[in-house]
Design an enzyme around this catalytic site. Structure first.
Site, short mmCIF file in Angstrom:
data_model
loop_
_atom_site.label_atom_id
_atom_site.label_comp_id
_atom_site.label_asym_id
_atom_site.label_seq_id
_atom_site.Cartn_x
_atom_site.Cartn_y
_atom_site.Cartn_z
N TYR A 56 -1.17 -14.82 7.18
CA TYR A 56 -1.07 -13.38 7.41
C TYR A 56 -0.51 -13.15 8.81
O TYR A 56 -1.21 -13.35 9.81
CB TYR A 56 -2.44 -12.70 7.29
CG TYR A 56 -3.04 -12.68 5.90
CD1 TYR A 56 -2.28 -12.98 4.77
CD2 TYR A 56 -4.37 -12.34 5.71
CE1 TYR A 56 -2.85 -12.96 3.51
CE2 TYR A 56 -4.94 -12.31 4.45
CZ TYR A 56 -4.18 -12.63 3.35
OH TYR A 56 -4.74 -12.60 2.10
N LEU A 209 -8.53 -1.33 -4.98
CA LEU A 209 -7.87 -0.02 -4.96
C LEU A 209 -6.38 -0.17 -5.22
O LEU A 209 -5.60 0.75 -4.95
CB LEU A 209 -8.12 0.69 -3.62
CG LEU A 209 -9.58 1.01 -3.31
CD1 LEU A 209 -9.69 1.71 -1.96
CD2 LEU A 209 -10.19 1.88 -4.41
N ARG A 211 -4.03 -1.82 -3.74
CA ARG A 211 -3.22 -1.66 -2.53
C ARG A 211 -3.05 -0.19 -2.14
O ARG A 211 -2.00 0.23 -1.67
CB ARG A 211 -1.86 -2.34 -2.70
CG ARG A 211 -2.00 -3.82 -2.97
CD ARG A 211 -0.73 -4.45 -3.54
NE ARG A 211 -1.03 -5.84 -3.89
CZ ARG A 211 -1.59 -6.22 -5.04
NH1 ARG A 211 -1.91 -5.30 -5.94
NH2 ARG A 211 -1.85 -7.48 -5.28
N GLY A 212 -4.08 0.58 -2.38
CA GLY A 212 -4.06 2.00 -2.04
C GLY A 212 -3.58 2.90 -3.16
O GLY A 212 -3.71 4.13 -3.07
N SER A 215 -6.50 4.77 -4.51
CA SER A 215 -7.44 5.17 -3.47
C SER A 215 -7.69 6.67 -3.45
O SER A 215 -8.65 7.15 -2.84
CB SER A 215 -6.92 4.74 -2.10
OG SER A 215 -5.75 5.48 -1.77
#
Length: 334
Positions: A56, A209, A211-212, A215
């Site tokens: 990352y 979620l 990746r949003g 959400s």
């Protein structure tokens, strides 16, 4: 906070874990100070599991977590558990070059992660994706050697299918499978989740979620930054995005009737799927973390679950989880 068991051979972990990837990479720019404050807030709230990958932002995320742990109260630091993925190969321009699961590489990756995190052991260690050129037995065998040496506590896997789970478990005890699982990503329910349960392997669910996407905060006309990988994700493209946000609108109605947010309802749904499943929330700010933690106070009845199922039926999402090139690396999809 409710404690859950990460597999029959794993540690006790909090009901929610914190996925830290977005604090360093792939979701646009992040605020370092806010990221560290969010990790501290999670630890203060009783979250114990911190998830990262050595790739990352090429080690940035591990360094960030290391700084957060060094500056956290001792009591919180001692309870924190690190979950690390390894094996993805990067280049200086941020490109991806495959995966390396050779035993020598496994030990090399671990040495660097221990240094960046500033810890004397990694609690759960796993290859991010299978190396197609190295049998999983060899990769797991190398992690097992790290366990015996005290550098790793528990062995995990990521995005693998049922057959691979069985092969890996025949080599050494597997504590945990990390895999995408949410209202709109339910592929594990047919074979992978039953196999994990048969073998006593817990699940940490990422992408709860999506990746949003689910959400409740993703606008239909949102323009993503150039360094936000969702711009290449099929579920965030054109008509797919609009169809998926229609599902979110339907879920919003259910959530509002129950006094919860969309995100809380989606996370609570994952929590109801079994005590052996620990959702990872990818909160990058304290505000989003607070909302996610609110899911622990949402109790879903059988009637609620039926309403959620009607709003977001299994298989209703438009588009694959990843672009075609990345889907090809997912053993879980084969």
């Amino acid at each position: 906070m409710l404690n859950r068991t990460l597999g029959t051979t794993g540690p006790q972990v909090s009901a929610l874990g914190l996925g830290c990837m977005g604090m360093s990479a792939l979701y646009g720019d992040a605020d370092r100070a806010e990221s560290i404050a969010t990790i501290h807030a999670a630890l203060d709230a009783g979250v114990t599991l911190l998830d990262t990958g050595d790739f990352y932002a090429m080690g940035h995320n591990e360094l960030l977590i290391g700084e957060a742990l060094r500056t956290a109260p001792a009591a919180h630091r001692e309870k924190a558990l690190t979950s690390v993925k390894f094996g993805a190969l990067r280049d200086p321009d941020g490109g991806w070059s495959g995966y390396d699961g050779r035993p020598a590489a496994v030990k090399n990756f671990a040495a660097y992660s221990l240094q960046r995190l500033g810890v004397d052991h990694i609690d759960v260690y796993r290859i991010a994706r299978l190396d197609p050129d190295v049998p999983v037995e060899e990769t797991i065998g190398a992690i097992a050697e790290l366990v015996r040496a005290g550098h790793v506590r528990h062995i995990g896997l990521s995005e693998v299918g049922a057959d691979t789970l069985r092969r890996a478990a025949a080599v050494a005890p597997i504590s945990d499978l990390q895999i995408e699982y949410s209202l709109v990503s339910r592929g594990i329910e047919a074979d992978i989740l039953p196999t994990a349960r048969e073998l006593g392997i817990g699940v940490t669910a990422y992408g709860v979620l999506s990746r949003g996407l689910i959400s409740g905060h993703f606008a239909r006309d949102r323009q993503l930054a150039a360094n936000d990988f969702r711009g290449m994700s099929p579920r965030f493209q054109g008509e797919n995005l609009q169809r998926n946000l229609d599902l979110v609108d339907a879920l919003r109605k259910v959530a509002e009737e129950r006094g919860a947010t969309v995100a809380q309802t989606a996370i609570a749904w994952v929590l109801t799927q079994g005590d052996d499943i620990v959702p990872l929330v990818g909160a990058r700010t304290r505000e989003r973390l607070t909302e996610s933690l609110g899911a622990l106070d949402v109790t879903l009845t059988a009637e609620d679950l039926a309403a959620i199922e009607a709003a977001v039926p299994a298989g209703a999402a438009a588009g694959d989880r990843y672009p075609a090139g990345q889907m090809a690396h997912l053993d879980s999809e084969r």
